[in-house]
Design a protein around this motif. Structure first.
Motif, PDB file in Angstrom:
ATOM      1  N   ILE A 212       3.283 -10.157  -9.241  1.00  0.00           N
ATOM      2  CA  ILE A 212       3.774  -9.155  -8.277  1.00  0.00           C
ATOM      3  C   ILE A 212       2.625  -8.263  -7.832  1.00  0.00           C
ATOM      4  O   ILE A 212       2.441  -8.001  -6.640  1.00  0.00           O
ATOM      5  CB  ILE A 212       4.911  -8.321  -8.899  1.00  0.00           C
ATOM      6  N   LEU A 213       1.826  -7.800  -8.800  1.00  0.00           N
ATOM      7  CA  LEU A 213       0.683  -6.946  -8.460  1.00  0.00           C
ATOM      8  C   LEU A 213      -0.305  -7.705  -7.583  1.00  0.00           C
ATOM      9  O   LEU A 213      -0.816  -7.154  -6.595  1.00  0.00           O
ATOM     10  CB  LEU A 213       0.011  -6.459  -9.741  1.00  0.00           C
ATOM     11  N   GLU A 214      -0.568  -8.963  -7.917  1.00  0.00           N
ATOM     12  CA  GLU A 214      -1.511  -9.738  -7.112  1.00  0.00           C
ATOM     13  C   GLU A 214      -0.992  -9.961  -5.697  1.00  0.00           C
ATOM     14  O   GLU A 214      -1.762  -9.935  -4.733  1.00  0.00           O
ATOM     15  CB  GLU A 214      -1.801 -11.081  -7.793  1.00  0.00           C
ATOM     16  N   ALA A 215       0.325 -10.169  -5.555  1.00  0.00           N
ATOM     17  CA  ALA A 215       0.896 -10.358  -4.217  1.00  0.00           C
ATOM     18  C   ALA A 215       0.745  -9.109  -3.369  1.00  0.00           C
ATOM     19  O   ALA A 215       0.589  -9.187  -2.144  1.00  0.00           O
ATOM     20  CB  ALA A 215       2.362 -10.751  -4.330  1.00  0.00           C
ATOM     21  N   ARG A 216       0.772  -7.948  -4.019  1.00  0.00           N
ATOM     22  CA  ARG A 216       0.651  -6.680  -3.291  1.00  0.00           C
ATOM     23  C   ARG A 216      -0.790  -6.297  -2.996  1.00  0.00           C
ATOM     24  O   ARG A 216      -1.036  -5.417  -2.156  1.00  0.00           O
ATOM     25  CB  ARG A 216       1.291  -5.539  -4.109  1.00  0.00           C
ATOM     26  N   THR A 217      -1.758  -6.923  -3.702  1.00  0.00           N
ATOM     27  CA  THR A 217      -3.135  -6.440  -3.596  1.00  0.00           C
ATOM     28  C   THR A 217      -4.147  -7.490  -3.128  1.00  0.00           C
ATOM     29  O   THR A 217      -5.174  -7.130  -2.555  1.00  0.00           O
ATOM     30  CB  THR A 217      -3.605  -5.907  -4.967  1.00  0.00           C
ATOM     31  N   ARG A 218      -3.913  -8.767  -3.380  1.00  0.00           N
ATOM     32  CA  ARG A 218      -4.896  -9.782  -3.013  1.00  0.00           C
ATOM     33  C   ARG A 218      -4.964  -9.938  -1.494  1.00  0.00           C
ATOM     34  O   ARG A 218      -3.958 -10.158  -0.830  1.00  0.00           O
ATOM     35  CB  ARG A 218      -4.557 -11.131  -3.648  1.00  0.00           C
ATOM     36  N   GLY A 219      -6.168  -9.803  -0.945  1.00  0.00           N
ATOM     37  CA  GLY A 219      -6.359  -9.924   0.490  1.00  0.00           C
ATOM     38  C   GLY A 219      -5.884  -8.729   1.293  1.00  0.00           C
ATOM     39  O   GLY A 219      -5.905  -8.758   2.526  1.00  0.00           O
ATOM     40  N   VAL A 220      -5.481  -7.662   0.623  1.00  0.00           N
ATOM     41  CA  VAL A 220      -4.954  -6.461   1.287  1.00  0.00           C
ATOM     42  C   VAL A 220      -6.030  -5.371   1.283  1.00  0.00           C
ATOM     43  O   VAL A 220      -6.700  -5.146   0.277  1.00  0.00           O
ATOM     44  CB  VAL A 220      -3.686  -5.950   0.568  1.00  0.00           C
ATOM     45  N   GLY A 221      -6.188  -4.694   2.405  1.00  0.00           N
ATOM     46  CA  GLY A 221      -7.139  -3.586   2.483  1.00  0.00           C
ATOM     47  C   GLY A 221      -8.572  -4.012   2.271  1.00  0.00           C
ATOM     48  O   GLY A 221      -9.313  -3.356   1.525  1.00  0.00           O
ATOM     49  N   VAL A 222      -8.989  -5.075   2.936  1.00  0.00           N
ATOM     50  CA  VAL A 222     -10.335  -5.610   2.721  1.00  0.00           C
ATOM     51  C   VAL A 222     -11.386  -4.665   3.332  1.00  0.00           C
ATOM     52  O   VAL A 222     -11.280  -4.259   4.488  1.00  0.00           O
ATOM     53  CB  VAL A 222     -10.465  -7.022   3.319  1.00  0.00           C
ATOM     54  N   LEU A 223     -12.376  -4.334   2.527  1.00  0.00           N
ATOM     55  CA  LEU A 223     -13.482  -3.463   2.934  1.00  0.00           C
ATOM     56  C   LEU A 223     -14.778  -4.238   2.740  1.00  0.00           C
ATOM     57  O   LEU A 223     -15.063  -4.698   1.633  1.00  0.00           O
ATOM     58  CB  LEU A 223     -13.479  -2.190   2.087  1.00  0.00           C
ATOM     59  N   ASP A 224     -15.558  -4.382   3.802  1.00  0.00           N
ATOM     60  CA  ASP A 224     -16.785  -5.165   3.683  1.00  0.00           C
ATOM     61  C   ASP A 224     -17.978  -4.285   3.306  1.00  0.00           C
ATOM     62  O   ASP A 224     -17.951  -3.066   3.432  1.00  0.00           O
ATOM     63  CB  ASP A 224     -17.069  -5.941   4.971  1.00  0.00           C
ATOM     64  N   ARG A 225     -19.032  -4.935   2.874  1.00  0.00           N
ATOM     65  CA  ARG A 225     -20.222  -4.239   2.371  1.00  0.00           C
ATOM     66  C   ARG A 225     -20.882  -3.381   3.446  1.00  0.00           C
ATOM     67  O   ARG A 225     -21.308  -2.242   3.172  1.00  0.00           O
ATOM     68  CB  ARG A 225     -21.215  -5.274   1.838  1.00  0.00           C
TER      69      ARG A 225
END
Length: 391
Positions: A212-225
């Motif tokens: 559940i946590l991974e579904a909410r966070t993986r690929g979400v809010g991506v910030l690049d270098r």
């Protein structure tokens, strides 16, 4: 949430492809929103469920810390410097006293150097555990908070025993520390660190691999270098985006030069994904690194002979005329003090560069493209303290 009618029109009406009128809605998230770590306002523009624009509006907690610094002598400044980030109080004290010591050309006793390093790493673990408990809570999981606070209590107890404070330690002094630690304290710290290390898998088991946590966070809010560099983002958030920067290794202070030397326990944790999950993973792994560093400090302190932990200071402490910037690697990122002295007992100017300011401003680049349901997940993963933004 409320609609914002501050502009000429609250809704930007346009005609869609089918001839139907569509509108972007402008909403205020906050400034008194339960999902923020303090008083933050987000002004977001929505196209349906999709965020198309986001503007962090800060300043609701501004207390004028920098102006207050200017009317306090160098002994009194410490009590103010540890309050802007109330989770990193000890670490925030360090930048001020280290800057003053450098301008005075003052050598700090070795015992104080290692004690400062130990206390800074314990403070880092305390800060990280707060977010490791509160972030899942913001996503709807209450249990990790109880486990994170259980570990915090053991560490808070030894910090309180040494300094007398649970949040605002006021233990640093120009020239060292307020006083030596109590008899038997090193053993109690060792026991607390071992207990936290032993029980940490209980907390990790709820976070690592949680679908559940991974579904909410993986690929979400991506910030690049590159965006991290452009906005001055630092700390665990930047390292989760592949920015391999840590002042403890790159510009060592206290005892970090030895701890981060080849073969030492210090290492910099990074990830490349730059999403919410990567930021959480960096925070979790950094707890293990800080516990290793704390053990190394304890080992060294046991071998040091008894001795002073501070320097004798004149009744009126004046800093020679000049200027200096002193930065430390705080739990949330780079914390810097730019001190300008005119030879008086108070600074002419003391500018604070706080970690959370850049980490919050980058929300304007991270939130657009996300849906409203992901907004709190992104917001919580930036690991900021609003007092550290507003100062």
């Amino acid at each position: 949430m409320s609609t914002d009618a501050s502009g000429p029109r609250a809704l930007d009406v346009a005609v869609g492809a089918g001839g139907l009128a569509t509108a972007d809605m402008v909403l205020n998230i906050g400034p008194q929103h339960p999902a923020t770590h303090g008083v933050l306002r987000l002004k977001v523009t929505l196209d349906g469920e999709r965020i198309v624009d986001a503007e962090p509006v800060v300043g609701y907690m501004h207390r004028g810390a920098e102006k207050l610094f200017e009317v306090r002598d160098y002994r009194q400044i410490t009590v103010l410097a540890n309050r802007h980030d109330w989770l990193s109080a000890f670490s925030s004290e360090l930048g001020v006293v280290m800057g003053v010591e450098a301008m005075l050309g003052m050598e700090v006793p070795e015992r104080a150097v290692w004690l400062r390093t130990l206390l800074a790493e314990l403070n880092r673990v305390l800060s990280h555990l707060m977010f490791l408990g509160s972030y899942p809570l913001e996503l709807g999981a209450i249990t990790p908070m109880f486990y994170a606070f259980r570990e915090r209590e053991d560490l808070q107890a030894v910090m309180e025993e040494a300094s007398g404070g649970r949040m605002h330690y006021m233990f640093n002094r120009v020239g060292g520390l307020k006083e030596d630690v109590p008899a038997g304290w090193l053993g109690r710290v060792s026991g607390a660190v071992a207990a936290v290390r032993r029980r940490l898998p209980d907390l990790e088991s709820m976070l690592v691999g949680n679908e559940i946590l991974e579904a909410r966070t993986r690929g979400v809010g991506v910030l690049d270098r590159d965006t991290c560099l452009a906005y001055g983002v630092s700390g665990p958030i930047a390292r989760a985006s592949g920015l391999d920067l840590d002042l403890r290794r790159d510009d060592p202070y206290l005892a970090y030069g030895e701890l981060f030397a080849p073969g030492g326990p210090g290492r910099v944790v990074t990830r490349s994904a730059g999403d919410c999950l990567a930021r959480l993973e960096v925070l979790l792994e950094q707890v293990h690194v800080s516990l290793d560093l704390a053990d190394a400090c304890l080992d060294r302190l046991r071998t040091l002979p008894p001795g002073p932990v501070n320097q004798r200071l004149p009744k009126v402490l004046k800093v020679p005329e000049g200027e200096r910037y002193t930065a430390t690697e705080n739990p949330l990122g780079l914390n810097g003090y730019y001190l300008v002295s005119r030879g008086e007992k108070t600074p002419w100017r003391l500018k604070l560069r706080s970690a959370s300011f850049g980490n919050v401003q980058v929300l304007s680049q991270v939130l657009p493209g996300c849906v409203v349901a992901d907004m709190v997940a992104v917001l919580g993963s930036m690991f900021f303290v609003v007092g550290d933004v507003d100062k």
